[in-house]
Design a protein around this motif. Sequence first.
Motif, PDB file in Angstrom:
ATOM      1  N   UNK A  99      -2.672   3.456  -6.374  1.00 40.64           N
ATOM      2  CA  UNK A  99      -3.054   3.231  -4.993  1.00 40.64           C
ATOM      3  C   UNK A  99      -4.484   3.724  -4.819  1.00 40.64           C
ATOM      4  N   UNK A 100      -5.370   2.785  -4.548  1.00 41.30           N
ATOM      5  CA  UNK A 100      -6.798   3.074  -4.467  1.00 41.30           C
ATOM      6  C   UNK A 100      -7.221   3.415  -3.043  1.00 41.30           C
ATOM      7  N   UNK A 101      -6.579   4.440  -2.469  1.00 41.68           N
ATOM      8  CA  UNK A 101      -6.969   4.923  -1.152  1.00 41.68           C
ATOM      9  C   UNK A 101      -6.500   4.056  -0.001  1.00 41.68           C
ATOM     10  N   UNK A 102      -5.321   3.464  -0.125  1.00 45.76           N
ATOM     11  CA  UNK A 102      -4.797   2.618   0.957  1.00 45.76           C
ATOM     12  C   UNK A 102      -4.591   3.410   2.236  1.00 45.76           C
ATOM     13  N   UNK A 103      -4.792   2.720   3.363  1.00 47.14           N
ATOM     14  CA  UNK A 103      -4.561   3.335   4.668  1.00 47.14           C
ATOM     15  C   UNK A 103      -3.370   2.700   5.366  1.00 47.14           C
ATOM     16  N   UNK A 104      -2.622   1.867   4.668  1.00 42.88           N
ATOM     17  CA  UNK A 104      -1.443   1.239   5.252  1.00 42.88           C
ATOM     18  C   UNK A 104      -0.182   1.883   4.659  1.00 42.88           C
ATOM     19  N   UNK A 105       0.908   1.162   4.591  1.00 39.34           N
ATOM     20  CA  UNK A 105       2.186   1.692   4.119  1.00 39.34           C
ATOM     21  C   UNK A 105       2.452   1.440   2.640  1.00 39.34           C
TER      22      UNK A 105
END
Length: 168
Positions: A99-105
């Motif tokens: 996960x490359x810094x996701x801001x979602x779920x």
Amino acid sequence: HTASQWSGDHPAGRHRPHPPLVLQGHLRRDLDQDGGRFRGDRGLLHDGDRLTTAPSNVPGRRPKCSVVMPAFRAGAYVREAALSVLEQSLEDLELIVVDDGSTDNTSSVVSRMKDSRIRYFDQKNAGVSAARNRGIEESRSPFVAFLDSDDLWIPEKLERQVHYMNEH
């Protein structure tokens, strides 16, 4: 690992191992030939369903293939992409989701998938190349395949590629 660590002669005079072999593939067009449906009549599993655990999860044992999946804001589709890996006819694999810094779920979607072949790594956003490199560093197999979090594979993809590589 850096590129120089994988080259034949290391500046310090020590020979470094060759990098893992990366299996390439065209993903979106690898849909089933039965009218373009992805799973045929098998259907998708729902959240909380337990998938088969492969022998690659025995401590100290290396899987036949590592699948690296970089993910960035992939919550809407990472589950289906991961299922296309976990339902491969070659079950002796590991799925490395970076996960490359996701801001979602994305994180919660992956964590709800109860399969011990999944290894999840979170990192500060550094781009897809950095996420792939992190996945290679974490891989435990001599073969590494890449699948983007919005792509799908046909069920026999890895088995065919690993068989070919072992034969040649």
